[in-house]
Design a protein around this motif. Sequence first.
Motif, PDB file in Angstrom:
ATOM      1  N   SER A 233       0.863   0.071   1.481  1.00 17.60           N
ATOM      2  CA  SER A 233       0.824   0.199   2.985  1.00 17.60           C
ATOM      3  C   SER A 233       1.095   1.675   3.340  1.00 17.60           C
ATOM      4  O   SER A 233       0.854   1.855   4.666  1.00 17.60           O
ATOM      5  N   ASP A 234       1.753   2.610   2.672  1.00 16.87           N
ATOM      6  CA  ASP A 234       1.659   4.141   3.302  1.00 16.87           C
ATOM      7  C   ASP A 234       0.302   4.817   3.322  1.00 16.87           C
ATOM      8  O   ASP A 234       0.472   5.920   4.145  1.00 16.87           O
TER       9      ASP A 234
ATOM     10  N   ARG B 279      -8.448  -1.947  -2.089  1.00 19.60           N
ATOM     11  CA  ARG B 279      -8.836  -2.251  -0.494  1.00 19.60           C
ATOM     12  C   ARG B 279      -9.184  -0.707   0.107  1.00 19.60           C
ATOM     13  O   ARG B 279      -8.684  -0.589   1.275  1.00 19.60           O
ATOM     14  N   GLY B 280     -10.036  -0.109  -0.629  1.00 22.08           N
ATOM     15  CA  GLY B 280     -10.436   1.067  -0.209  1.00 22.08           C
ATOM     16  C   GLY B 280      -9.625   2.254  -0.582  1.00 22.08           C
ATOM     17  O   GLY B 280     -10.257   3.567  -0.087  1.00 22.08           O
ATOM     18  N   ILE B 281      -8.847   2.168  -1.163  1.00 21.77           N
ATOM     19  CA  ILE B 281      -7.860   3.435  -1.494  1.00 21.77           C
ATOM     20  C   ILE B 281      -8.564   3.660  -3.049  1.00 21.77           C
ATOM     21  O   ILE B 281      -8.573   2.949  -4.023  1.00 21.77           O
ATOM     22  N   VAL B 282      -8.911   5.007  -2.953  1.00 21.43           N
ATOM     23  CA  VAL B 282      -9.439   5.437  -4.132  1.00 21.43           C
ATOM     24  C   VAL B 282      -8.698   6.676  -4.826  1.00 21.43           C
ATOM     25  O   VAL B 282      -8.202   7.361  -3.998  1.00 21.43           O
TER      26      VAL B 282
ATOM     27  N   ILE C  36      -6.825   2.062 -10.219  1.00 22.66           N
ATOM     28  CA  ILE C  36      -5.848   1.797  -9.561  1.00 22.66           C
ATOM     29  C   ILE C  36      -5.837   0.255  -9.059  1.00 22.66           C
ATOM     30  O   ILE C  36      -6.635  -0.267  -8.895  1.00 22.66           O
ATOM     31  N   THR C  37      -4.435  -0.022  -9.096  1.00 20.17           N
ATOM     32  CA  THR C  37      -4.103  -1.390  -8.359  1.00 20.17           C
ATOM     33  C   THR C  37      -2.819  -1.184  -7.744  1.00 20.17           C
ATOM     34  O   THR C  37      -2.147  -0.269  -7.656  1.00 20.17           O
ATOM     35  N   VAL C  38      -2.154  -2.487  -7.416  1.00 23.45           N
ATOM     36  CA  VAL C  38      -0.763  -2.475  -6.992  1.00 23.45           C
ATOM     37  C   VAL C  38      -0.092  -3.335  -7.821  1.00 23.45           C
ATOM     38  O   VAL C  38      -0.511  -4.465  -8.777  1.00 23.45           O
ATOM     39  N   ASP C  39       1.265  -2.989  -8.000  1.00 19.11           N
ATOM     40  CA  ASP C  39       2.154  -4.072  -8.803  1.00 19.11           C
ATOM     41  C   ASP C  39       2.747  -5.046  -7.931  1.00 19.11           C
ATOM     42  O   ASP C  39       2.532  -5.169  -6.576  1.00 19.11           O
TER      43      ASP C  39
END
Length: 354
Positions: free
Chosen positions: A218-219, A270-273, A327-330
């Motif tokens: 979210s940052d 979600r578009g973050i690369v 990448i992904t999120v935890d």
Amino acid sequence: MSQQDGADPGTAVERVESEVPSTGIAVVDESDRLENPGFPPFRPRISDVDPEKDRQNSRRVSWLFLASIVGSVFAIVAYIVFPIELGNLGSVRLNTLFLGLGITLGLLGIGFGAVHWSKTLMDGHDLVESRHPTRGSDATRARAAEIFTLGNEESGFTRRKMIRNTLIGALVVSPLPAVVIFRDLAPAADPVPLLKHTLWAEGVRLTRDPSGVPIRASDVTLGSVFHVIPEGLNESEDRLEEKAKAAVLLVRLRPGDLNVSPGREDWNFRGIVAYSKICTHVGCPVALYEQQTHHLLCPCHQSQFDMTNQAKVIFGPAKRPLPQLPITVDDEGYLIARSDFLEPVGPSFWERSL
């Protein structure tokens, strides 16, 4: 023109400066110009008249070239025999001293040998070389070839085999210390594994560079850019070396703008690369992001990479896209790596066996 008292008008004619009435410009008499004295008489050197002195000077030149070879070899041996030990300033002094002495002897031997050769053995006649800015005629070019041939004969380069061979040997050996030194800077092992494996691994959080603060998805707002390092890098013993391989640039784009190849659908979130910051040309940091075009620019040699198309090269000398970090999120919403880079980072001039 006024005449000084006691001056003989007959003897002053040769030095008279008359004035042109309309311009007032002084005209110097041609008889007042100096004649070209020409070259001084040629004085033969002792090597020109004494065959024994000629041989002595020839041997001296050869010994100087041999000294150059010895100095270059000594520099290589000294670099190996007196290695630099981490934390030992004495080893640094010894290595620098003997390496410098060897290289100095190698270069001075060539320089002194060439000067002594030219002063004692080569033809010593003075000459005038007429130059012109345009291409010479065929006859002039043929004459130039004759002059080169004559210079070879006068210098004795082909005739004096000992001087020629020792000079060639000195020129061949003199660069070897530099080759040994710079080759020693390269990793002793195969560089591909060293560049292929970084501190990134499955579950390692992406953190801000240099603070090490973890980054939430979210940052990362649309169009924002983050300079990223792996979590725990600042506590690593080889922090600088690892950062040079693991530095990453993080950007968020619209998911619809991304051109994702099969197999990489889950490499972004979600578009973050995330892509390696190490340029694939010579390893400079790629740190300039153009928000409107979504291009990454390397400031060293102007290579440009398209972030919407898997960081492929669109301009400049780089030949390979920037490696992408999956990448992904935890569970807490922090960005994490899915794995390490799946290809070596850094310049493409390394031989790679992917």
